[in-house]
Design an enzyme around this catalytic site. Sequence first.
Site, PDB file in Angstrom:
ATOM      1  N   GLY A   1       2.359   6.954   4.054  1.00 54.05           N
ATOM      2  CA  GLY A   1       2.018   5.699   3.392  1.00 54.05           C
ATOM      3  C   GLY A   1       1.158   4.775   4.226  1.00 54.05           C
ATOM      4  O   GLY A   1       0.283   5.219   4.975  1.00 54.05           O
ATOM      5  N   SER A   2       1.445   3.492   4.095  1.00 58.79           N
ATOM      6  CA  SER A   2       0.598   2.441   4.653  1.00 58.79           C
ATOM      7  C   SER A   2       0.327   2.600   6.151  1.00 58.79           C
ATOM      8  O   SER A   2       1.147   3.138   6.898  1.00 58.79           O
ATOM      9  CB  SER A   2       1.283   1.091   4.429  1.00 58.79           C
ATOM     10  OG  SER A   2       0.623   0.070   5.122  1.00 58.79           O
ATOM     11  N   ASN A   3      -0.832   2.094   6.585  1.00 56.42           N
ATOM     12  CA  ASN A   3      -1.103   2.015   8.028  1.00 56.42           C
ATOM     13  C   ASN A   3      -0.107   1.067   8.697  1.00 56.42           C
ATOM     14  O   ASN A   3       0.041   1.100   9.912  1.00 56.42           O
ATOM     15  CB  ASN A   3      -2.529   1.508   8.281  1.00 56.42           C
ATOM     16  CG  ASN A   3      -3.579   2.535   7.928  1.00 56.42           C
ATOM     17  OD1 ASN A   3      -3.300   3.492   7.212  1.00 56.42           O
ATOM     18  ND2 ASN A   3      -4.792   2.337   8.417  1.00 56.42           N
ATOM     19  N   GLY A   4       0.520   0.210   7.923  1.00 54.54           N
ATOM     20  CA  GLY A   4       1.590  -0.639   8.448  1.00 54.54           C
ATOM     21  C   GLY A   4       2.861   0.184   8.563  1.00 54.54           C
ATOM     22  O   GLY A   4       3.854  -0.098   7.880  1.00 54.54           O
ATOM     23  N   TRP A   5       2.841   1.231   9.359  1.00 57.43           N
ATOM     24  CA  TRP A   5       3.971   2.150   9.505  1.00 57.43           C
ATOM     25  C   TRP A   5       4.648   1.935  10.862  1.00 57.43           C
ATOM     26  O   TRP A   5       5.822   1.601  10.925  1.00 57.43           O
ATOM     27  CB  TRP A   5       3.479   3.601   9.399  1.00 57.43           C
ATOM     28  CG  TRP A   5       4.561   4.613   9.167  1.00 57.43           C
ATOM     29  CD1 TRP A   5       5.078   4.987   7.950  1.00 57.43           C
ATOM     30  CD2 TRP A   5       5.260   5.389  10.145  1.00 57.43           C
ATOM     31  NE1 TRP A   5       6.047   5.938   8.125  1.00 57.43           N
ATOM     32  CE2 TRP A   5       6.173   6.211   9.456  1.00 57.43           C
ATOM     33  CE3 TRP A   5       5.207   5.480  11.532  1.00 57.43           C
ATOM     34  CZ2 TRP A   5       7.029   7.103  10.107  1.00 57.43           C
ATOM     35  CZ3 TRP A   5       6.060   6.365  12.183  1.00 57.43           C
ATOM     36  CH2 TRP A   5       6.953   7.175  11.482  1.00 57.43           C
TER      37      TRP A   5
END
Lengths: 141, 432
Positions: A64-68
Amino acid sequence: MENVVIKGRGAIPGKASGHALVCPSSITGWGGIDPVSGVIKEYDNVNKGESIKDRILVMPGSKGSNGWSCYFSVTRTSGAAPRGFLFTNVDSSCAVAAVCLKIPTVVDFPSSSDPCLVIENGDYVEMDGGTGEVTITKNPS
Amino acid sequence: MIKLTPEEEQTLSGRYGILRQKALENIVSYAEVLGARELCKVTKATVFCGRHEYLDACGKDDFDEVFSRAQLGSDETVKFDSLYPSCHVQSCVGPCEDKKNREFRQSDALFTVNRHYLDRAKEAGVTIVGTCSPYLNGWIPIPGEHFVTTESGMTILGNSLWGACCNSDGIEAAFWSAICGRTPLWGKHTREGRRGNVRVRVDASPKSPVDWDIMGKTIGDRLPVNAVPVITVDFSQVSFNNLRQFVTAIAVSSNCEMCHIPGVTYDARSEAEAFAGKIPSYSIDISVDDMNRTYEKICTPKSGKVGLVSLGCPHYDIYQIKKAVDYLKGRKVAPGVNFQIWTTYPIKAVAEANGYLDAIREAGGDIYTGTCPTTIGRVFLEQFEGLVFDSVKQSGSVRSSVSAPNYIGDMERCLDAAVSGVWKEDYRWKMS
């Protein structure tokens, strides 16, 4: 009790042990966990409601998101961090999470010993992030 | 062992200050975990600025202390006051709307501390743009250019459509690269890492944006780790907005950073070129039934009352806003419905100049900038009985925060829901 030993590539050195939390579909980025408690919030995660705190966290890689990585890395200051990471295959997001958390990490396992298949929730895992060796005690009491 | 250039050696020795030194130390550690042998120079970056909710875990608000711990992984406090000189750095979405906080149930204190965080980033050299879609502001990497971004949709779009080079990295690593101008030469920064390894064939003719969105999630849900899919489907209805909706949905439902669509994307003109002569390790066939099943899993069944209708994930361009205005044709949203369109600062200014902003406001909605509902978080979302989105990404992120009924549809069906105040059964999407 049965002991199983598997070996991957040691990525962040150090020894860690604890009960495994296996997320075969990873945990999604951006809001997948509550970084204060470490509890998994992802709506369709098989381990929703479980905490990553003090566990050996086993995942195929990121999702998912690069905010991982950020959700894992701030658990270093909140006290909800896992004790070690086992990633079937390294990817950029999980590598950043490992660097930020500075916890023993083993990656890149051969397909014959995928930790997501070999390890089950609750197994007791001893891991060496230097040598890449992982010892699994099945069904501990 | 990482091979370093003289400049990199000097950076590690502290010649360019402790901030750049710490950033490069982290990049070198990151490269070692990946198994990279050297670094490459980064010339564009988007970074995640502001006092975001996940930073609550740090238990404090002091900017330098939080930045050092959360972004640099350092217990020593290091001042964030510079960027790499030749790297163009913009901010991604922040946690607050540009000018308003109370209507999003955010405290004045949060708004003030967030403004301070953004000002500090600005002082360090970051251009504050507050968008997930930096290309709408002209931040467009060229083929072969190495960039970093905190936006998964931008990663896959930049790699696939524009032939530029980027890994998903993460929020911390984007800051490291923006500060030291380097990233590991690994993954999508290398020719080998960009080679197709999964064949995907879709037996469908997607037309509307939601067709593309659902197709993207259906593919992403089935991809193995580290996949570079080579996708064959009827691309006759492809457009930039359909494509960014599609690849964003793939990215958020997998760890995919790049796909090949022979004849559409940059790296390969044919399937054979995309696979570079190698046989793919994995094949996936997607049918219309698969896509319909995906939709049934993520859209709440039956009719329901609507509280929030939010459009613009990724942030809308001016033509999408115009299309919404044209479709509304002067109709007003139902009382009690919060109707929002999210975009970038310059697009909002163009919308105002063309009368679209007034039209949306006259309908009872508004155009907002700087963030989006899921980034604002639960404090705003928890008040609504039913939520309507035209985006798989927004809908999925929100679903992990609140359990209210969550509906997905095309812009037109979302606008119908805003006007009627109800999500009706016949608004449901079905692939034909």
